[in-house]
Design an enzyme around this catalytic site. Sequence first.
Site, PDB file in Angstrom:
ATOM      1  CG  PHE A   1       3.205   5.812  -2.112  1.00  0.00           C
ATOM      2  CD1 PHE A   1       3.638   5.661  -0.805  1.00  0.00           C
ATOM      3  CD2 PHE A   1       3.839   5.092  -3.106  1.00  0.00           C
ATOM      4  CE1 PHE A   1       4.683   4.789  -0.495  1.00  0.00           C
ATOM      5  CE2 PHE A   1       4.880   4.220  -2.812  1.00  0.00           C
ATOM      6  CZ  PHE A   1       5.300   4.070  -1.505  1.00  0.00           C
TER       7      PHE A   1
ATOM      8  CG  ASN B   1       3.678  -0.672  -3.764  1.00  0.00           C
ATOM      9  OD1 ASN B   1       3.833  -1.297  -2.718  1.00  0.00           O
ATOM     10  ND2 ASN B   1       4.322   0.455  -4.018  1.00  0.00           N
ATOM     11  N   PRO B   2       0.403  -2.586  -2.312  1.00  0.00           N
ATOM     12  CG  PRO B   2      -0.169  -4.515  -1.124  1.00  0.00           C
ATOM     13  CD  PRO B   2       0.671  -4.034  -2.269  1.00  0.00           C
TER      14      PRO B   2
HETATM   15  C1  LIG Z   1       2.023   2.112  -1.377  1.00  0.00           C
HETATM   16  S1  LIG Z   1       0.860   3.119  -2.271  1.00  0.00           S
HETATM   17  C2  LIG Z   1       1.208   2.566  -3.940  1.00  0.00           C
HETATM   18  C3  LIG Z   1       0.968   3.616  -5.012  1.00  0.00           C
HETATM   19  C4  LIG Z   1       1.473   3.213  -6.411  1.00  0.00           C
HETATM   20  N1  LIG Z   1       0.840   1.995  -6.877  1.00  0.00           N
HETATM   21  C5  LIG Z   1       2.965   3.031  -6.396  1.00  0.00           C
HETATM   22  O1  LIG Z   1       3.431   1.875  -6.413  1.00  0.00           O
HETATM   23  O2  LIG Z   1       3.695   4.041  -6.379  1.00  0.00           O
HETATM   24  C6  LIG Z   1      -0.682   2.328  -1.862  1.00  0.00           C
HETATM   25  C7  LIG Z   1      -1.919   2.986  -2.462  1.00  0.00           C
HETATM   26  O3  LIG Z   1      -3.064   2.204  -2.101  1.00  0.00           O
HETATM   27  C8  LIG Z   1      -4.155   3.076  -1.852  1.00  0.00           C
HETATM   28  N2  LIG Z   1      -5.119   2.320  -1.028  1.00  0.00           N
HETATM   29  C9  LIG Z   1      -5.032   2.004   0.290  1.00  0.00           C
HETATM   30  N3  LIG Z   1      -6.110   1.278   0.669  1.00  0.00           N
HETATM   31  C10 LIG Z   1      -6.883   1.120  -0.439  1.00  0.00           C
HETATM   32  C11 LIG Z   1      -8.139   0.476  -0.686  1.00  0.00           C
HETATM   33  N4  LIG Z   1      -8.798  -0.170   0.281  1.00  0.00           N
HETATM   34  N5  LIG Z   1      -8.643   0.529  -1.944  1.00  0.00           N
HETATM   35  C12 LIG Z   1      -8.003   1.191  -2.926  1.00  0.00           C
HETATM   36  N6  LIG Z   1      -6.810   1.826  -2.755  1.00  0.00           N
HETATM   37  C13 LIG Z   1      -6.267   1.803  -1.515  1.00  0.00           C
HETATM   38  C14 LIG Z   1      -3.522   4.283  -1.193  1.00  0.00           C
HETATM   39  O4  LIG Z   1      -4.359   5.420  -1.289  1.00  0.00           O
HETATM   40  C15 LIG Z   1      -2.209   4.408  -1.989  1.00  0.00           C
HETATM   41  O5  LIG Z   1      -2.353   5.266  -3.087  1.00  0.00           O
END
Ligand SMILES: C[S@@+](CC[C@H](N)C(=O)[O-])C[C@H]1O[C@@H](n2cnc3c(N)ncnc32)[C@H](O)[C@@H]1O
Length: 243
Positions: free
Chosen positions: A52, A149-150
């Site tokens: 991302f 930031n999910p």
């Molecule tokens: C919107 S991106 C945010 C990335 C970064 N924190 C940013 O703000 O640029 C959401 C991230 O959550 C991760 N993700 C999604 N589901 C997850 C889970 N169940 N456990 C851990 N990470 C997860 C994704 O792989 C992705 O990298």
Amino acid sequence: MGGSWPPTLGPAPNTSQLRGALQARQKRVPLAYVLGEVEFLGIPIRVRPGVFIPRVDTETLILTVQTYITKRTRVLRVADIGTGTGCLAIALALHYPRARLWAIDRSPMAVRTARENTARYRLESRVWVLRGDLLQAFRPHTLDLVVTNPPYIPTSHLPTLPPEVQQEPKEALDGGPDGLSVIRPLLQQALDALVPGGWLFMEIAPPVRDRVIHTAKRFGYRLVAMEKDLGWIDRVLVLRTPS
Ligand SMILES: C[S@@+](CC[C@H](N)C(=O)[O-])C[C@H]1O[C@@H](n2cnc3c(N)ncnc32)[C@H](O)[C@@H]1O
């Protein structure tokens, strides 16, 4: 560019590199993937396809943490859930020299990239990047602060996103049918992992705002604030666990 990384566009790219970059943009490959780097709060962060791309909106999350948590705070134990490139964990580690951080992501490509970014700023002794599912690895009451930031975009909205955004990993965007498929278990797990009175800073967007607030209150969180981004859009939810 054929997905090559590190990026081939240096300070003085040659003609064939420029042609490759142009072809990639014609295919709507995001510029950040073409350049291999973005700035997050002025910090250069490497990024590659499959991870991302950090957004300006998300800088509000760090600025909000800085509003509520003073730099003089004793050792802070922080988890950055869904770390992606590691931008949030790195920005916090650089601002809070006494913080220890766990940067968690489910995606192996994100973990690899976040480790590279962490090493670039020599933060490996305080920022641990681990592959994992949300907060499952944490024992009860071991964290002071969670930032996240999910993925929060409802699945039905994904096809309406610009072609560039659709080239980013689906698991970073897709929040399930109502946008809360990741947020709901995250809120639940953070209640355990955080100390009483612990802080949770979460990026959200208006379509899910009310549902997230309602769910958080139902779980027993105290709503401290809803902060707006520079576009004056509700963006960062500040919550505390019961004391
Ligand atoms: C919107 S991106 C945010 C990335 C970064 N924190 C940013 O703000 O640029 C959401 C991230 O959550 C991760 N993700 C999604 N589901 C997850 C889970 N169940 N456990 C851990 N990470 C997860 C994704 O792989 C992705 O990298």
